[in-house]
Design an enzyme around this catalytic site. Structure first.
Site, short mmCIF file in Angstrom:
data_model
loop_
_atom_site.label_atom_id
_atom_site.label_comp_id
_atom_site.label_asym_id
_atom_site.label_seq_id
_atom_site.Cartn_x
_atom_site.Cartn_y
_atom_site.Cartn_z
N GLY A 43 0.88 -1.26 0.07
CA GLY A 43 0.05 -0.10 -0.08
C GLY A 43 0.71 1.34 0.12
N ASP A 102 -4.77 1.92 10.67
CA ASP A 102 -6.37 1.60 11.14
C ASP A 102 -6.06 0.96 12.57
OD1 ASP A 102 -8.82 0.96 11.23
OD2 ASP A 102 -8.86 -0.30 9.37
N LYS A 130 -6.74 6.42 10.46
CA LYS A 130 -8.04 6.19 10.83
C LYS A 130 -8.08 6.13 12.23
CE LYS A 130 -10.60 3.56 7.82
NZ LYS A 130 -11.28 2.43 7.37
N PHE A 151 -14.39 2.56 4.34
CA PHE A 151 -13.23 2.03 3.56
C PHE A 151 -12.94 2.67 2.43
CE2 PHE A 151 -11.92 -1.27 0.65
CZ PHE A 151 -11.04 -1.79 1.40
N ASP A 158 -5.96 -0.84 -1.40
CA ASP A 158 -6.84 -1.65 -2.37
C ASP A 158 -8.33 -2.13 -1.92
OD1 ASP A 158 -5.37 -3.33 -0.71
OD2 ASP A 158 -5.99 -5.07 -1.83
C1 PRP Z 1 -2.92 -2.21 4.93
C2 PRP Z 1 -1.81 -0.99 5.37
C3 PRP Z 1 -1.14 -1.14 6.52
C4 PRP Z 1 -2.44 -1.71 7.27
C5 PRP Z 1 -3.05 -0.96 8.42
O1 PRP Z 1 -1.70 -3.41 4.61
O2 PRP Z 1 -1.18 -0.72 4.19
O3 PRP Z 1 0.08 -1.89 6.33
O4 PRP Z 1 -3.22 -2.52 6.56
O5 PRP Z 1 -3.88 -1.68 9.03
P1 PRP Z 1 -3.83 -1.77 10.84
O6 PRP Z 1 -3.64 -0.55 11.08
O7 PRP Z 1 -5.22 -2.25 10.85
O8 PRP Z 1 -2.96 -2.98 10.83
P2 PRP Z 1 -2.76 -4.69 3.92
O9 PRP Z 1 -2.62 -5.58 4.97
O10 PRP Z 1 -3.99 -4.22 3.25
O11 PRP Z 1 -1.74 -5.00 2.80
P3 PRP Z 1 -1.40 -4.14 1.51
O12 PRP Z 1 -0.57 -2.75 1.79
O13 PRP Z 1 -0.45 -4.99 0.79
O14 PRP Z 1 -2.62 -3.71 0.80
#
Ligand code: PRP
Length: 178
Positions: A43, A102, A130, A151, A158
């Site tokens: 991300g 998040d 968030k 969201f 993504d």
């Molecule tokens: C997303 C984002 C953070 C994490 C945040 O990654 O990039 O790393 O989630 O969420 P949290 O605070 O609830 O832990 P994701 O696991 O979707 O992987 P990606 O970046 O490959 O999409």
């Protein structure tokens, strides 16, 4: 893709302005040091690309891949380390670059990992925060924008692997996932 978006929250220009602001701040805060930028795949790749170009310092750049959402809409409780870094973080000032904080679990996982490996300092620069989603007590040091508990996709974020290449952050229409 634009038709799948209910509302654009942050456009390219406003994201760039935040990259410039935070880049200036990091350049001042880390003056005289050579931080290790740790970009969290997938991300954070766009945000990292924009932000590091606004940092006027020598930096090392590493990528780490962890996964918490597993492509879905809610963060799972289980963090997986998919691809690790090779470089030694002992004594380094690490700046984690994230697209979103998040629940905070990914960040907690990474901070623990880096501290256990002997990093001198660990700070976090996230595009989105968030705060309403937190399940652990953790805060980002540099924040582009606060987001509501909705969201969001685009600019690296993504839904089921898609929308990362949208040049803005927006809210996905409910019809797309219901
Ligand atoms: C997303 C984002 C953070 C994490 C945040 O990654 O990039 O790393 O989630 O969420 P949290 O605070 O609830 O832990 P994701 O696991 O979707 O992987 P990606 O970046 O490959 O999409």
């Amino acid at each position: 893709m634009d038709n799948d978006i209910a509302e654009v929250l942050f456009d390219r220009k406003s994201i760039q302005e935040q990259a410039e602001r935070i880049g200036r701040q990091i350049s001042a805060d880390y003056a005289g040091r050579k931080p290790l930028v740790l970009s969290v795949l997938k991300g954070a790749y766009l945000w990292t690309a924009d932000l590091i170009r606004e940092i006027d310092l020598y930096v090392d750049l590493e990528f780490i891949k962890i996964s918490s959402y597993h492509g879905g809409m809610e963060s799972s409780n289980e963090i997986q380390l998919i691809t690790d870094i090779r470089s030694d973080v002992r004594g380094r000032d690490v700046i984690i670059m994230e697209d979103i904080v998040d629940t905070g679990q990914s960040l907690e996982y990474l901070e623990t990992l880096l501290n256990d490996r002997g990093a001198h300092s660990v700070q976090v620069a996230t595009l989105l925060d968030k705060k309403g989603g937190r399940t652990v007590d953790i805060a980002a040091d540099y924040v582009g924008f606060d987001v509501r508990n909705e969201f969001v996709v685009g600019y690296g974020l993504d839904y089921q692997g898609l929308y990362r290449n949208l040049p803005y952050v927006g809210i996905l229409k409910q019809s797309v996932y219901s």
